[in-house]
Design a protein around this motif. Sequence first.
Motif, short mmCIF file in Angstrom:
data_model
loop_
_atom_site.label_atom_id
_atom_site.label_comp_id
_atom_site.label_asym_id
_atom_site.label_seq_id
_atom_site.Cartn_x
_atom_site.Cartn_y
_atom_site.Cartn_z
N ASP A 1 24.80 9.20 3.57
CA ASP A 1 24.90 10.43 4.37
C ASP A 1 26.00 10.30 5.42
O ASP A 1 26.75 11.25 5.67
N ALA A 2 26.09 9.13 6.02
CA ALA A 2 27.13 8.88 7.02
C ALA A 2 28.52 9.01 6.39
O ALA A 2 29.41 9.63 6.98
N LEU A 3 28.68 8.44 5.21
CA LEU A 3 29.96 8.52 4.50
C LEU A 3 30.32 9.98 4.20
O LEU A 3 31.46 10.41 4.42
N GLU A 4 29.34 10.74 3.73
CA GLU A 4 29.58 12.15 3.41
C GLU A 4 30.05 12.92 4.65
O GLU A 4 30.99 13.72 4.58
N GLU A 5 29.43 12.65 5.79
CA GLU A 5 29.82 13.36 7.02
C GLU A 5 31.19 12.92 7.52
O GLU A 5 31.96 13.75 8.01
N ALA A 6 31.50 11.65 7.38
CA ALA A 6 32.85 11.17 7.77
C ALA A 6 33.89 11.86 6.88
O ALA A 6 34.95 12.27 7.36
N GLU A 7 33.59 11.98 5.61
CA GLU A 7 34.52 12.65 4.68
C GLU A 7 34.63 14.14 4.99
O GLU A 7 35.71 14.71 4.87
N HIS B 1 36.21 4.03 6.48
CA HIS B 1 36.54 2.69 6.00
C HIS B 1 35.42 1.70 6.34
O HIS B 1 35.04 0.86 5.51
N GLN B 2 34.90 1.78 7.55
CA GLN B 2 33.81 0.90 7.96
C GLN B 2 32.57 1.11 7.11
O GLN B 2 31.92 0.15 6.69
N ILE B 3 32.25 2.36 6.86
CA ILE B 3 31.05 2.68 6.04
C ILE B 3 31.23 2.18 4.62
O ILE B 3 30.32 1.58 4.04
N LEU B 4 32.43 2.39 4.06
CA LEU B 4 32.70 1.89 2.71
C LEU B 4 32.53 0.38 2.65
O LEU B 4 31.99 -0.15 1.67
N GLY B 5 32.95 -0.30 3.69
CA GLY B 5 32.78 -1.75 3.77
C GLY B 5 31.31 -2.15 3.77
O GLY B 5 30.92 -3.16 3.17
N MET B 6 30.50 -1.37 4.42
CA MET B 6 29.05 -1.64 4.48
C MET B 6 28.38 -1.38 3.14
O MET B 6 27.38 -2.02 2.80
N LEU B 7 28.91 -0.43 2.39
CA LEU B 7 28.32 -0.08 1.10
C LEU B 7 28.70 -1.08 0.00
O LEU B 7 28.03 -1.14 -1.02
#
Length: 159
Positions: free
Chosen positions: A129-135, A152-158
């Motif tokens: 959900d965080a990634l979707e909102e950042a996008e 980028h940070q969220i993608l790293g966490m995923l």
Amino acid sequence: MEDLRKDAQELFNRAYTYHMMGDIEKAIELYKQSIEVYPTALAYTFLGWAYSMLGEYEKAIEMCEQAIKLDPDFGNPYNDIGSYLIALGRYEEAVPWLKRAIVAKNYEPRHYPHMNLARAYLAMGRFKDALEEAENAIKLAPDYKPAHILRHQILGMLN
């Protein structure tokens, strides 16, 4: 009536100047005077912002609620309440306020509530959900670097 609006606007402008110079106490005093002369959602929202800069988030939230009473279509106070709740660690509570900011009729810049929602979701461990909102923020403001950094940070966490 027009004279009152004009006087209130002049007080608001002075308050904003002090606010930007870092004299928050003087800004608060002038925002309050502006509201006494002619209350506006903008003045209440900025008064809330000034309180937030002193760490007085509950008072800031109260001011934003006053702004919403005056103009429910003004999106800024919804986003601000969400960001203040995030600062207080009340992420779940922040989500509905930020969602209301996203759909508010009168709101600019629209990418801010998406970024705040991404921050809230991230804090709750809701990475997708965080990634979707950042996008979503990036779609609205392609040059807004903090959105790219957060993505980028969220993608790293995923990974």
